[in-house]
Scaffold this motif. Structure first.
Motif: not given
Length: 397
Positions: A209-212, A327-328, A383-385, A391-392
């Motif tokens: 999910p983080i990469v996406r 990050i990705a 999207v960043m929020r 991530e949490a």
């Protein structure tokens, strides 16, 4: 090779992209007059054709570097880039120039993608983000010099001289690489170039999910840059009557904005990548909304306010794109080449697809440009929020 020399080489390799795009800006009117006088509005295709080739090539250069090594792909890409530049230099039709620019973009994809993979071979985590942020200074320094350099090359050699300069630039960088940088990917760590493995790597990336989410935000941030590149010259010419000094203003603003990469390098270790990106986008939202309101209430935004807004947009790139790449890439170290390819290819092609129709909306005001940036910044911020909440919930690695 020492750390400083390594950063300089990676920056020069990555600068191939910015130089190939921004140095062409002053040449577009001359190319239109000579090669497509009946339809001068086709001239900006010189920019988008290069981006198209780069986006396509980006998908393959990473896997090729995973299979055959970083240096081999770098050298082959530079050779293709120089050959295409020579064809464009000698061409007599607009269509041949466009075809050459697509091939040139394919070749330039090598330095763009493999540079990131090389950095990932040698660094990880926030240290990688720090190195990438310094390398990403090309997004502000090269656009600062390239239009002015292109202007003077055109004044002495004509628009074809730009393509000769591309050949010289690439030859210097690939010679430096060949003489000074050892191969960074050991043979034992290479992955065979097989479609099945490529598809498996793509599925692994998009399952994370983080990469996406990082790819989505990077696409939006790159769309902002492409949109400005498409519309900035007509804005300067038709709204502010500064066509003769465009290259000086564009370059000066880009140079002032170069401080973003240095600031990011200093802050990323302390504050983290996601927080810096989120804050940068929030500031963009406030500034764009302010410019839009000022434009609607006063008929047109003053040039000083517009120039400040443009400067921050370039500044924002130094605080976002490098961090988003890091990050990705962080969870994908075992397939760094493939990851760099997918991230670069998807974000570039989609960003060009988003920016191209926006460029057709120009109506003699700054409303389409600033309004589009405002909408994209809002989407990226949301999207960043959301990424923070995702991530949490992820298990600690």
């Amino acid at each position: 090779m020492g750390r400083v020399e390594f950063i300089a080489l990676m920056a020069m390799m990555f600068a191939t992209i910015a130089f190939s795009i921004d140095a062409m800006l002053p040449a577009l009117p001359d190319i239109a007059r000579e090669l497509t006088p009946e339809e001068p509005t086709r001239a900006p295709l010189i920019m988008t054709s290069f981006v198209l080739g780069m986006g396509i090539g980006t998908f393959f250069t990473g896997p090729l570097s995973d299979a055959f090594g970083r240096r081999t792909v770098m050298v082959c890409g530079a050779g293709l880039y120089m050959a295409a530049s020579a064809v464009a230099w000698a061409s007599s039709t607009f269509e041949i120039v466009l075809a050459a620019r697509i091939i040139q973009g394919l070749g330039a994809a090598g330095p763009r993608v493999v540079s990131i993979a090389i950095i990932r071979d040698l660094y990880a985590g926030r240290e990688m983000a720090k190195i990438v942020s310094i390398v990403m200074i090309i997004f502000t320094l090269v656009p600062g010099f390239a239009p002015t350099l292109g202007y003077f090359i055109i004044a002495t050699e004509g628009w074809r001289g730009i393509f000769a300069a591309f050949i010289v630039f690439s030859a210097i960088s690939v010679l430096w690489l060949g003489l000074r940088l050892p191969e960074t990917l050991a043979r034992a760590d290479r992955r065979p170039f097989r479609p099945r493995l490529m598809l498996a790597a793509v599925r692994e990336m998009f399952a994370h999910p983080i990469v996406r989410l990082s790819i989505v935000v990077q696409t939006l941030c790159m769309s902002m840059l492409f949109t400005v590149l498409m519309l900035i010259q007509p804005v300067y010419e038709q709204i502010y009557d500064k066509q003769d000094t465009f290259h000086f203003w564009f370059g000066g603003i880009a140079l002032v904005s170069a401080g973003a990469s240095f600031l990011n390098a200093m802050l990323v270790m302390r504050l983290g990548m996601r927080r810096l990106i989120t804050v940068a986008l929030a500031v963009q939202i406030v500034l764009s909304l302010t410019v839009l309101i000022q434009n609607e209430t006063h008929g047109t935004t003053t040039f000083a306010i517009f120039a400040f807004w443009q400067a921050y947009l370039f500044f924002q790139a130094g605080l976002t794109i490098g961090n988003l790449n890091a990050i990705a890439m962080e969870p994908m170290g075992h397939i760094a080449g493939m990851a760099a390819s997918v991230i670069g290819s998807v974000s570039t092609v989609l960003a060009a697809a988003i920016a191209s129709p926006i460029g057709l909306l120009f109506d003699g005001t700054i409303r389409p440009l600033v309004g589009a940036i405002f909408v994209m910044a809002c989407c990226a911020f949301l999207v960043m929020r959301y990424m923070g909440r995702v991530e949490a919930r992820l298990p600690a690695e």
